[in-house]
Design a protein around this motif. Sequence first.
Motif, PDB file in Angstrom:
ATOM      1  N   TYR A 163       3.790   2.004   2.504  1.00  0.00           N
ATOM      2  CA  TYR A 163       4.804   2.953   2.054  1.00  0.00           C
ATOM      3  C   TYR A 163       4.255   4.378   2.155  1.00  0.00           C
ATOM      4  O   TYR A 163       3.070   4.617   1.933  1.00  0.00           O
ATOM      5  CB  TYR A 163       5.168   2.722   0.578  1.00  0.00           C
ATOM      6  N   ILE A 164       5.140   5.335   2.442  1.00  0.00           N
ATOM      7  CA  ILE A 164       4.806   6.753   2.275  1.00  0.00           C
ATOM      8  C   ILE A 164       5.404   7.200   0.949  1.00  0.00           C
ATOM      9  O   ILE A 164       6.618   7.176   0.753  1.00  0.00           O
ATOM     10  CB  ILE A 164       5.358   7.609   3.431  1.00  0.00           C
ATOM     11  N   GLU A 171       3.417   3.613  12.260  1.00  0.00           N
ATOM     12  CA  GLU A 171       4.282   2.487  11.947  1.00  0.00           C
ATOM     13  C   GLU A 171       4.167   2.228  10.454  1.00  0.00           C
ATOM     14  O   GLU A 171       3.113   1.826   9.961  1.00  0.00           O
ATOM     15  CB  GLU A 171       3.869   1.248  12.743  1.00  0.00           C
ATOM     16  N   ILE A 172       5.272   2.479   9.738  1.00  0.00           N
ATOM     17  CA  ILE A 172       5.284   2.253   8.297  1.00  0.00           C
ATOM     18  C   ILE A 172       6.514   1.423   7.951  1.00  0.00           C
ATOM     19  O   ILE A 172       7.388   1.196   8.786  1.00  0.00           O
ATOM     20  CB  ILE A 172       5.255   3.589   7.512  1.00  0.00           C
ATOM     21  N   ASP A 173       6.584   0.988   6.703  1.00  0.00           N
ATOM     22  CA  ASP A 173       7.654   0.064   6.306  1.00  0.00           C
ATOM     23  C   ASP A 173       8.688   0.706   5.392  1.00  0.00           C
ATOM     24  O   ASP A 173       9.860   0.355   5.447  1.00  0.00           O
ATOM     25  CB  ASP A 173       7.041  -1.153   5.606  1.00  0.00           C
ATOM     26  N   VAL A 174       8.254   1.618   4.530  1.00  0.00           N
ATOM     27  CA  VAL A 174       9.163   2.165   3.517  1.00  0.00           C
ATOM     28  C   VAL A 174       8.850   3.643   3.305  1.00  0.00           C
ATOM     29  O   VAL A 174       7.683   4.046   3.286  1.00  0.00           O
ATOM     30  CB  VAL A 174       9.019   1.412   2.169  1.00  0.00           C
ATOM     31  N   LEU A 175       9.932   4.456   3.134  1.00  0.00           N
ATOM     32  CA  LEU A 175       9.798   5.832   2.659  1.00  0.00           C
ATOM     33  C   LEU A 175      10.232   5.881   1.192  1.00  0.00           C
ATOM     34  O   LEU A 175      11.233   5.276   0.821  1.00  0.00           O
ATOM     35  CB  LEU A 175      10.689   6.786   3.457  1.00  0.00           C
ATOM     36  N   ILE A 189       0.839  -1.187   0.000  1.00  0.00           N
ATOM     37  CA  ILE A 189       0.000   0.000   0.000  1.00  0.00           C
ATOM     38  C   ILE A 189       0.884   1.250   0.000  1.00  0.00           C
ATOM     39  O   ILE A 189       1.765   1.391   0.845  1.00  0.00           O
ATOM     40  CB  ILE A 189      -0.933   0.023   1.227  1.00  0.00           C
ATOM     41  N   GLU A 190       0.633   2.149  -0.982  1.00  0.00           N
ATOM     42  CA  GLU A 190       1.339   3.430  -1.043  1.00  0.00           C
ATOM     43  C   GLU A 190       0.348   4.559  -0.812  1.00  0.00           C
ATOM     44  O   GLU A 190      -0.737   4.571  -1.391  1.00  0.00           O
ATOM     45  CB  GLU A 190       2.016   3.622  -2.403  1.00  0.00           C
TER      46      GLU A 190
END
Length: 535
Positions: free
Chosen positions: A419-420, A437-441, A391-392
């Motif tokens: 993702y952001i 809480e996110i996984d990827v920038l 998800i982005e």
Amino acid sequence: MIKRITLISASIALGCLATIGPVLTSLYVADKDVENRDREELREFANKAVMRTDFVTYQAFAALSDLDRVPGPVCSTAKLEQAARIVYNYRYVQDAGSYGDGHYLCSPLLGDVRTKNFALPPPDFRSNDGYLVWLQQKSPLSDVRKDIQIGRSGNYVAVDSGSYVDLIDPAQRPIAAILTTTGTLMAISPGADPDEMLNAWKHDGNVKSDQWYYAVAHSSTRPVGVVVRSPHGHIAGDWPKVLIAWLSIGVIVGAALGWLAYRRVTRQLSFPATLEWAIARRMIDVVYQPIVNLTDGKCIGVEALVRWTLNGRSISPEVFVRVAEDNQLIQPLTDLVLEKTLAQLGALLVASPSFYVSINVSGEDLATFRFLNLLNASLNGTGIAPKQIRIEATERSFMNAETTRGVIAAFRAAGHPVYIDDFGTGYSSLSYLQTFEIDVLKIDRSFVETIAQDTASSVVAPHIIAMAHELNVEIIAEGVESAAQAAWLRDKGVQYAQGWHYAKAMATNELTRWLGQNRASHGENRFPENSQETT
């Protein structure tokens, strides 16, 4: 003498005829031109009206699908809570609930009425795929309003029939919505004659009348259609205005400029309706841009991107996505992207469990669990792991922190990394990010373009990278277009990249070939060649 008078009279008559004839001819041609324009405008209006019926029906079917997904006994607390959410989330849905054995059972508006014996008559129409339709159905709550109810498998939704004909129209032209399978009237504008509109529908709009034009339009996706009506317009009846216009060049210029301005405004106002039409007919395309590991150049996944070609011209996603967001079309657009992505890349994802695709979602999809529920239902039985659908969301989607935080946590709990996107262009800060809480920038391309350059924005990328390392999340750099940029990013500890240095966004067939070449360059087996769209 008599012959001379006769000759003079004939000459005068011919002169008058020669003078008046072209004027009368031009008035006749102009009158016919007005008629053709009126008919064409009415046909366009009918097409817009049928797009409204498509969208209202789409919402009813989507709401019914959401209600079907809730397990448990009839009229349970969970089912009634889901029904209440549906009524709130879908603009045109007035009520949602359960029925059985010819009776209403429960809904958020009715409550639990299993003991009250509220009768539900036989449906007016049954479809081959199990849908039931009640036309002009009175709710037990009202002796006045009549709704259209659609049911399936014991669940129903009620839609105000006026929604089908409630179209903004300064001319207030009458509209009638028709169930095409039976030729039955579903809804009609106030004051319109049902028999007249049904007769025009039966004759496909070809009704001779000195007062009215008629036009019909059929939905290409649902068994619904519309018939519309407008009055005749005759330029000959307004001949003094025509003479004044010809005598006053200023009026002509002003009218021409006004007409151009009107046409321009009309095109702008009709753009959302055109986009709604394109989404409803699945005319939005999905392409995929590879994401590679900066260490070895191996493709690990792709990002799904939307494209739209209208009348041979490519419309920028920045334009039509924003229009979709502003006109409550972004959720149907996201749903279409998910549907096409799973159809086009499903075989590829199943064959390569480590491969993934990321899908962009809007702030609306982070405000409720609607899209998460749809995603889970869509993946059920496909063999695709949740981690393969990522998800982005852009930073502005995180503005409503209290609501968004719970939905993001639910996506991650279900196995979908978050993702952001376009990081650095919105509302970011270290303290802000620490609340999620996110996984990827993903570093926005505008900052990647300036790395290692002496510009004001060249210092942003190092700060973003340091921030990501501080938060212990991975990084994807967007818009990488050169080996020098890739080397700089790799040296700074960025793990992944996407951009034209590696590959542009591609359709499914081209992507499959490119992935095969990429895997072959790393001594691996090729991706499956049968990853074509199946729907």
